[in-house]
Structures are given as C-alpha cells and as structure tokens.
Write a protein that holds these residues in place. Structure first.
Motif: not given
Length: 381
Positions: A321-347
């Motif tokens: 979900e941060i690939t949606k948030v960070l471009p708006r808040w930091y103006g940079v494109q974000v890619v998550i290369d690892n699918q396992e990391i992509a599914e990890k949850r945090f607060t």
C-alpha cells in the motif's frame, strides 16, 4: 451593524482554524464588540475544535510509551547528526512498536553500486494556479498579494489562498485549476465563504465567482470542506466517479485510488450520487464507491482526517500500500521487488516534518526490508 449570524459563524470557524483574513478578522471583532453575547459562541467553538484535535484517535499514536521511545531516539539522532546525509544507527525497539515517521525533504541511502542521487520526481513539485485563460501562477514563489490582469486580487499567505474579485469578473464563472504538489497541503477560501483544505497531490477546479443557481467545484485527490450555507444554491463537488451534493456541511472526500471515491461526513448532511444510485449520509458515516462494485456505507474512521494535521496513519496495512502513499507524500516512484515483503503488514504514522530516511529506517526495523534508489526509483526488497 446588522447581524448576519450565518456569516459570523463562518468567520468564527475560520478564526479557530487559523485561516481568517485580516479584513474578516476585523469584521468579526467589530461584531463581537457590538454583540458581546457572540463571545460565548466563539469560546464554545474554540473548545469544540480543541477537543476534536485532542481526541485519542487524532492526537495519539497507538501507545504513549512507543511515542516517547521513538521521540527520544529522534532527538538523539539529531544531536549526533553533523551533516545532512548520514547513516542512522539502529533503533532498539521491538518490532511491534508503533512507528513515528517524519518528512521534510528526501535523504537517500548510499549503498555500493546503487544510486544515492535525488530521485526523479513523478509529480509537478510546484504549487500553482492555472487561470481559466491558461496563465499559470507559481504560488510557490509568489507570496502575499498578487494582482491579476483581470483586477482580481489574490492573497497567498500561511499556506492559504484568499481572493477578492473586481466588478469586471464578478458576473463571470470561469474555471481555474489549483494544484497542490506532493509533501504539501494548502487551504483556499472560495467566494461564497466555503473553506477547502487540500491534501498533497490534489487538484481543485473552481471559479473565482459562483454565478448560477449552484456552486460547483471538482476535486481530484483529497479535500476536507467546510461548506458555507446557502439554501438557494446547493454546493456540488464533482469527482471522476460521482458527485457530492450539500447545502452546508463538513466532510472529507478522497479520490486518490482510480475508480474509487470515499466521502466521510463530519457534520451536516450530504448525498453521494453515482451514475445509478443516490445515497444520503448522516454525520459519522462514510461511503465508499467502487466503480466495479457499487457503494458501501460504513462508520467514519477518524484516522482519515489526520492528514489535516500533517499526518498519515498506516493501520496494519500490507507494505504494498505504501506504493500508493509515498508518491503523494514524497513525490518519488516506489517499487517493491520482493512479494513476501509486499504482503507484510505494519502500523505507523507519517508526519510532514523530517526526512524519508526515517521512514526507510523504520520499515527496515519492523519488516527487515532494505531500500535503495536506481534510475530515480525507490526500490524496497
């Protein structure tokens, strides 16, 4: 002077939220002197607003202990910091601790063989107003009073835009486009007294003057509105997937996700109208409309309003979900290369006050994810 209670109440709202103009402040003070009983109403409004800001869901992160630990660590880091680009020491807090994340300007990891240069921005970083005639005004550099060729006077101060239209344009309703870049938020007071708070990466289409039987604007992104009451002229907010109809109310609208609109009602009443359905909301309710699924009504989540205070709450969400948030808040494109990391949850909570490096360190702490920049793109793996 004759008392217009609706107008005075609107000015009171502007005062407690810190966006009242000097002229309106003087008008309000004159009214308070002439009608001393209004002071009690103003005091009550200030108390209500302060109480709202102090609500646990808005004021606190998930735990005071976590907040104190991380705040102390950030202070320690600042004391050790001798220059802007540095390597931060690890923060020894359990992975379950809530993150406190800040923003000012991006600081970047310098890893062997990987780019440490400033990433290529994916958004226009300039706060700008495009007039109906095509002229573009850079509000990032032009501060205070700006006089347009039409004679309209703009006041661009304290992250807020107010304006006074002249007689030549008072009868015209030509649409302007205001763009808020990533990492910023901005306020505008429309000609009818409506206050619009605009989040990062958001555009607002509006006329300098409402001349017809309705007051209509368009939002692409996210906005929080306090609509001035005018029973004779309904207020209509257009989005790509539907419209919000109001007479006078306070609500939030989010259209960031393609094909989705979410409207959260704080006060008053609104109806959301899509192509095939009309839904009326009550205070404390929210509606989510997904183009392929229809509309769903739920309780308002106060976390959605935190952006007004410069915060973005991440509540047990997948990393992707941060690939949606960070471009708006930091103006940079974000890619998550690892699918396992992509599914990890945090607060966590993002604040617009310190570097992106703080966020990357916190992500590494809680998920083990590394990050680097390549060709202007932030990679997380």
């Amino acid at each position: 002077m004759e008392l217009d209670r609706d107008h005075i109440h609107q000015l009171m709202n502007e005062k407690v939220m810190g966006v009242i103009s000097e002229t309106d402040e003087q008008h309000l003070q004159n009214a308070l002197k002439e009608y001393p009983e209004l002071q009690a109403e103003l005091d009550k409004l200030e108390l209500e607003y302060t109480s709202w800001l102090d609500q646990p869901a808005i004021k606190q992160i998930n735990s005071e202990a976590a907040f104190a630990l991380i705040e102390d660590e950030l202070i320690r880091r600042k004391q050790l910091r001798k220059k802007r680009w540095i390597t931060y020491s690890a923060l020894s807090v359990a992975a379950t601790v809530v993150l406190l994340i800040f923003f000012v300007y991006p600081l970047f990891i310098n890893q062997s063989g990987r780019s440490s240069s400033v990433p290529k921005l994916t958004f226009n970083r300039t706060l700008q107003l495009q007039l109906s005639n095509g002229e573009i005004i850079d509000l990032s550099t032009k501060q205070n009073s700006i006089t347009l060729n039409s004679g309209t006077q703009l006041n661009n101060t304290n992250k807020a835009l107010t304006y006074t239209i002249n007689g030549n344009t008072a009868s015209e309703e030509q649409v302007n486009n205001l763009w808020i870049p990533p990492g910023m938020d901005y306020h505008i007071k429309l000609s009818d007294g409506t206050l619009v708070f605009l989040n990062s990466a958001t555009s607002l289409k509006f006329p300098f003057n409402f001349t017809g039987n309705t007051r209509e604007i368009t939002v692409d992104g996210e906005a929080y509105l306090q609509v001035a009451k005018d029973p004779n002229r309904p207020f209509i907010l257009h989005t790509r997937n539907g419209s919000v109809h109001v007479l006078g109310t306070t609500f939030n609208v989010n259209t960031y996700d393609s094909g989705t609109v979410r409207v959260s009602l704080v006060d008053g009443a609104v109806s959301f109208e899509s192509a095939d359905k009309k839904t009326i909301l009550r205070p404390g309710q929210a509606i989510t409309y997904i183009e392929t699924e229809g509309a769903t009504v739920s309780a308002l989540n106060e976390n959605e309003l935190l952006w007004i205070r410069g915060r973005y709450k991440l509540d047990n969400i997948p990393m992707k979900e941060i690939t949606k948030v960070l471009p708006r808040w930091y103006g940079v494109q974000v890619v998550i290369d690892n699918q396992e990391i992509a599914e990890k949850r945090f607060t966590g909570t993002i604040l617009k006050s310190e570097p992106i490096q703080e966020f990357l360190d916190a992500i590494k702490l809680t998920t083990g994810a590394e990050s680097y920049y390549k060709n202007g793109v932030l990679h997380i793996h």
